[in-house]
Design a protein around this motif. Structure first.
Motif, PDB file in Angstrom:
ATOM      1  N   TYR A   1      52.566  26.394  15.083  1.00  0.00           N
ATOM      2  CA  TYR A   1      52.494  26.351  16.449  1.00  0.00           C
ATOM      3  C   TYR A   1      53.731  25.812  17.142  1.00  0.00           C
ATOM      4  CZ  TYR A   1      51.192  21.464  15.872  1.00  0.00           C
ATOM      5  OH  TYR A   1      51.322  20.179  15.786  1.00  0.00           O
ATOM      6  N   CYS A   2      53.967  25.971  18.344  1.00  0.00           N
ATOM      7  CA  CYS A   2      54.928  25.306  19.315  1.00  0.00           C
ATOM      8  C   CYS A   2      54.604  24.603  20.253  1.00  0.00           C
ATOM      9  CB  CYS A   2      56.097  26.461  19.633  1.00  0.00           C
ATOM     10  SG  CYS A   2      55.423  27.774  20.688  1.00  0.00           S
ATOM     11  N   PHE A   3      55.468  24.007  20.890  1.00  0.00           N
ATOM     12  CA  PHE A   3      54.862  23.462  22.430  1.00  0.00           C
ATOM     13  C   PHE A   3      55.555  24.029  23.387  1.00  0.00           C
ATOM     14  CE2 PHE A   3      54.789  19.716  19.119  1.00  0.00           C
ATOM     15  CZ  PHE A   3      53.353  19.427  19.368  1.00  0.00           C
ATOM     16  N   GLU A   4      54.686  24.017  24.515  1.00  0.00           N
ATOM     17  CA  GLU A   4      55.234  24.718  25.654  1.00  0.00           C
ATOM     18  C   GLU A   4      56.620  24.276  26.216  1.00  0.00           C
ATOM     19  OE1 GLU A   4      52.480  24.241  29.148  1.00  0.00           O
ATOM     20  OE2 GLU A   4      52.409  22.035  28.669  1.00  0.00           O
ATOM     21  N   ASP A   5      57.022  22.911  25.929  1.00  0.00           N
ATOM     22  CA  ASP A   5      58.266  22.565  26.279  1.00  0.00           C
ATOM     23  C   ASP A   5      59.431  22.548  25.414  1.00  0.00           C
ATOM     24  OD1 ASP A   5      57.372  20.541  24.699  1.00  0.00           O
ATOM     25  OD2 ASP A   5      57.565  19.102  26.270  1.00  0.00           O
ATOM     26  N   GLN A   6      59.319  23.313  24.370  1.00  0.00           N
ATOM     27  CA  GLN A   6      60.332  23.486  23.234  1.00  0.00           C
ATOM     28  C   GLN A   6      61.240  24.583  23.778  1.00  0.00           C
ATOM     29  OE1 GLN A   6      57.771  23.602  19.624  1.00  0.00           O
ATOM     30  NE2 GLN A   6      59.750  23.358  18.833  1.00  0.00           N
ATOM     31  N   GLU A   7      62.577  24.564  23.376  1.00  0.00           N
ATOM     32  CA  GLU A   7      63.502  25.562  23.768  1.00  0.00           C
ATOM     33  C   GLU A   7      63.249  26.776  22.814  1.00  0.00           C
ATOM     34  OE1 GLU A   7      66.149  25.239  25.832  1.00  0.00           O
ATOM     35  OE2 GLU A   7      65.327  23.240  26.351  1.00  0.00           O
ATOM     36  N   ILE A   8      63.391  28.010  23.695  1.00  0.00           N
ATOM     37  CA  ILE A   8      62.839  29.253  23.083  1.00  0.00           C
ATOM     38  C   ILE A   8      63.598  29.687  22.232  1.00  0.00           C
ATOM     39  CG2 ILE A   8      64.297  30.688  24.721  1.00  0.00           C
ATOM     40  CD1 ILE A   8      60.887  31.366  23.535  1.00  0.00           C
TER      41      ILE A   8
END
Length: 133
Positions: free
Chosen positions: A71-78
């Protein structure tokens, strides 16, 4: 990312999950229990892990889902997320907040429309390479 996410329950049948996928025109559903992400089920899981091994439509999602969820976090850099999608050959990732609650799904198409073409192309190139598995 898509914020309106349909979530399957682990005790639902794979037939119910397939119908949910059909309704939302998607090949993947997060699987949740007690407000937590516990797995993912794809149309490929249903085809290979269920139908391909002789399991019927009443098989529970929990029996064929993928438990190890990246998964990724919503505030990670795209750009970082796109690189990780490429490295792991993933076309979709669940998006969590820092409390590890599901807040959306990020698709390769979302990435392609949000960052420069070259970075999206690099991710697609990595995702599309033969995995050998």
């Amino acid at each position: 990312m898509t914020r309106d996410v349909t979530v399957a329950g682990p005790e639902q049948t794979i037939q119910e999950a397939a119908r949910m996928m059909q309704k939302i025109d998607s090949g993947v559903l997060p699987v949740g229990s007690a407000d937590r992400l516990i797995g993912m089920i794809t149309d490929r899981d249903i085809a290979l892990r269920a139908v391909g091994t002789g399991k019927g439509p009443d098989t529970r999602v929990r029996e064929v889902m993928t438990e190890e969820v990246l998964y990724c976090f919503e505030d990670q850099e795209i750009e970082e997320v796109a690189h990780n999608m490429g490295d792991n050959q993933l076309r979709r990732l669940p998006v969590l907040n820092r409390d590890k609650r599901l807040v959306g799904i990020l698709s390769l198409a979302d990435v392609a429309t949000s960052i420069e073409f070259e970075a999206a192309g690099d991710a697609l190139s990595e995702i599309s390479r033969p995995s050998g598995t």
